[in-house]
Design a protein around this motif. Structure first.
Motif, PDB file in Angstrom:
ATOM      1  N   ARG A 257       0.187   7.594  -0.766  1.00 32.43           N
ATOM      2  CA  ARG A 257       0.648   8.877  -0.250  1.00 32.43           C
ATOM      3  C   ARG A 257       1.002   8.715   1.218  1.00 32.43           C
ATOM      4  O   ARG A 257       0.159   8.302   2.003  1.00 32.43           O
ATOM      5  N   LYS A 258       2.267   9.008   1.530  1.00 32.79           N
ATOM      6  CA  LYS A 258       2.786   8.814   2.890  1.00 32.79           C
ATOM      7  C   LYS A 258       2.550   7.381   3.368  1.00 32.79           C
ATOM      8  O   LYS A 258       2.232   7.126   4.534  1.00 32.79           O
ATOM      9  N   GLY A 259       2.693   6.460   2.431  1.00 29.60           N
ATOM     10  CA  GLY A 259       2.580   5.042   2.759  1.00 29.60           C
ATOM     11  C   GLY A 259       1.173   4.481   2.694  1.00 29.60           C
ATOM     12  O   GLY A 259       0.986   3.272   2.707  1.00 29.60           O
ATOM     13  N   TRP A 260       0.146   5.354   2.645  1.00 30.41           N
ATOM     14  CA  TRP A 260      -1.244   4.908   2.583  1.00 30.41           C
ATOM     15  C   TRP A 260      -1.692   4.798   1.128  1.00 30.41           C
ATOM     16  O   TRP A 260      -1.547   5.744   0.365  1.00 30.41           O
ATOM     17  N   CYS A 261      -2.242   3.654   0.783  1.00 30.92           N
ATOM     18  CA  CYS A 261      -2.585   3.390  -0.619  1.00 30.92           C
ATOM     19  C   CYS A 261      -4.085   3.556  -0.877  1.00 30.92           C
ATOM     20  O   CYS A 261      -4.923   3.271  -0.016  1.00 30.92           O
ATOM     21  N   HIS A 262      -4.378   4.017  -2.083  1.00 25.26           N
ATOM     22  CA  HIS A 262      -5.764   4.154  -2.530  1.00 25.26           C
ATOM     23  C   HIS A 262      -6.371   2.759  -2.698  1.00 25.26           C
ATOM     24  O   HIS A 262      -5.711   1.833  -3.168  1.00 25.26           O
ATOM     25  N   THR A 263      -7.630   2.608  -2.280  1.00 25.51           N
ATOM     26  CA  THR A 263      -8.326   1.328  -2.427  1.00 25.51           C
ATOM     27  C   THR A 263      -9.656   1.514  -3.144  1.00 25.51           C
ATOM     28  O   THR A 263     -10.212   2.617  -3.162  1.00 25.51           O
ATOM     29  N   GLU A 264     -10.141   0.434  -3.729  1.00 29.23           N
ATOM     30  CA  GLU A 264     -11.418   0.452  -4.440  1.00 29.23           C
ATOM     31  C   GLU A 264     -12.168  -0.844  -4.131  1.00 29.23           C
ATOM     32  O   GLU A 264     -11.644  -1.938  -4.366  1.00 29.23           O
ATOM     33  N   VAL A 265     -13.371  -0.726  -3.584  1.00 22.59           N
ATOM     34  CA  VAL A 265     -14.180  -1.910  -3.310  1.00 22.59           C
ATOM     35  C   VAL A 265     -14.755  -2.444  -4.619  1.00 22.59           C
ATOM     36  O   VAL A 265     -15.397  -1.716  -5.375  1.00 22.59           O
ATOM     37  N   LEU A 266     -14.519  -3.732  -4.886  1.00 18.98           N
ATOM     38  CA  LEU A 266     -15.011  -4.374  -6.102  1.00 18.98           C
ATOM     39  C   LEU A 266     -16.315  -5.128  -5.858  1.00 18.98           C
ATOM     40  O   LEU A 266     -17.151  -5.221  -6.755  1.00 18.98           O
ATOM     41  N   ALA A 267     -16.472  -5.662  -4.670  1.00 20.45           N
ATOM     42  CA  ALA A 267     -17.693  -6.415  -4.343  1.00 20.45           C
ATOM     43  C   ALA A 267     -17.876  -6.456  -2.839  1.00 20.45           C
ATOM     44  O   ALA A 267     -16.903  -6.569  -2.081  1.00 20.45           O
TER      45      ALA A 267
END
Length: 314
Positions: A257-267
């Motif tokens: 959104r507006k160039g900022w991407c969703h992230t998810e910590v895996l470890a």
């Protein structure tokens, strides 16, 4: 001092090859979204007459069972490698110095190779710090290590003054089937907030994501995942008395959104919470949802070259 150095050299020689290790704590406090399948320490003094140390990235060619490793001294190492339930085979095949087209040597300050990837046609690509650049290099035959082509990079990445230091430029490299060659600087550019990381496609497209909250958290490697998102390796290190934190996280390139991407910590691997981590710098996909990461020993006897084989859980 001379005898101490000789003793250490003999000790390393006794353990040439690989050995099993364990970087995991007895109890993992937080649920991780990866499963570690195998863990090795690589102990090779020299391969084809070239010093094996300071590995900065890796790339895997599954159809040939070849694992490529690049050092930040501009040396390419090639291993036969096979991955199944564990690391089933790992044997050095050869090594060569990276050179310009025609075999001309790089000057010392222009051979700081950091990122490594294979594109969809199996071409071996390398990114460099110092004078930021990306090139295509021979991976076979008597021309192994010679540059074939120099790629154009976005104008904002060309000027060394845009980086926070000359040693903080094109650290990470990957190839995406839709977006082509992707790269990330170790730290955000001077013009950006210190926690605003940017993924650059060589065609000019960009994505942004927030760096981890730990101090001086820097991107050390990236790899494209099966579904087209990006696996990012970050490390945070501020000193011997502070925690060394390694983070693996997913950046959703299609959820921005507006160039900022969703992230998810895996470890999250924290040395103050029992993880026996080292300076992890390289990352490669070796199978469906399966990856390896490798550490840079900084050419320091007290550090190690570790190869960790893991699965990203669904």
């Amino acid at each position: 001092m001379k005898y101490l150095t000789l003793f250490f050299s003999l000790l390393v020689g006794l353990y040439a090859g690989t050995r099993d290790i364990n970087i995991m704590p007895p109890v993992i406090e937080k649920v991780q979204k990866i499963h570690i399948l195998d863990q090795k320490e690589l102990n090779y003094r020299v391969i084809d007459g070239l010093k094996f140390s300071e590995i900065s990235d890796i790339a895997y060619l599954p159809e040939k069972e070849k694992l490529f490793m690049i050092s930040d001294e501009g040396i390419l190492f090639v291993f036969h490698a096979k991955f199944g339930k564990k690391i089933e085979a790992l044997k050095p095949l050869g090594a060569a110095k990276l050179t310009k087209k025609g075999g001309k040597a790089f000057k010392k300050w222009r051979r700081d190779s950091e990122g490594l990837t294979l594109d969809g046609r199996g071409r071996l690509l390398v990114s460099f710090e110092g004078k930021a650049k990306v090139g295509w290099f021979h991976k076979n035959s008597d021309k192994i290590g010679q540059r074939i082509k120099k790629y154009k990079i976005p104008s904002v990445l060309k000027n060394p003054k845009h980086y926070r230091s000359k040693n903080k430029s094109l650290e990470a490299l990957a190839w995406h089937p839709k977006y082509g060659v992707l790269t990330v600087a170790e730290w955000p550019l001077k013009k950006d907030d210190k926690k605003k990381q940017t993924i650059y496609a060589l065609n000019g497209k960009t994505w942004h994501f927030k760096a981890e909250p730990e101090p001086r958290s820097a991107v050390s490697a990236i790899e494209v995942m099966d579904e087209g998102n990006l696996l990012v390796l970050e490390r945070s290190y501020t000193g011997l008395m502070d925690p060394f934190v390694i983070t693996l996280k997913k950046v959703y390139l299609n959820q921005c959104r507006k160039g900022w991407c969703h992230t998810e910590v895996l470890a999250k691997m924290n040395s103050h919470k029992g993880w026996d981590v080292d300076n992890f710098e390289g990352l490669a996909r070796v199978g469906k949802n399966r990856y390896v990461m490798i550490s840079d020993d900084n050419d320091n006897f007290f550090q190690r070259t570790l190869l960790i084989y893991f699965e990203v859980l669904k």
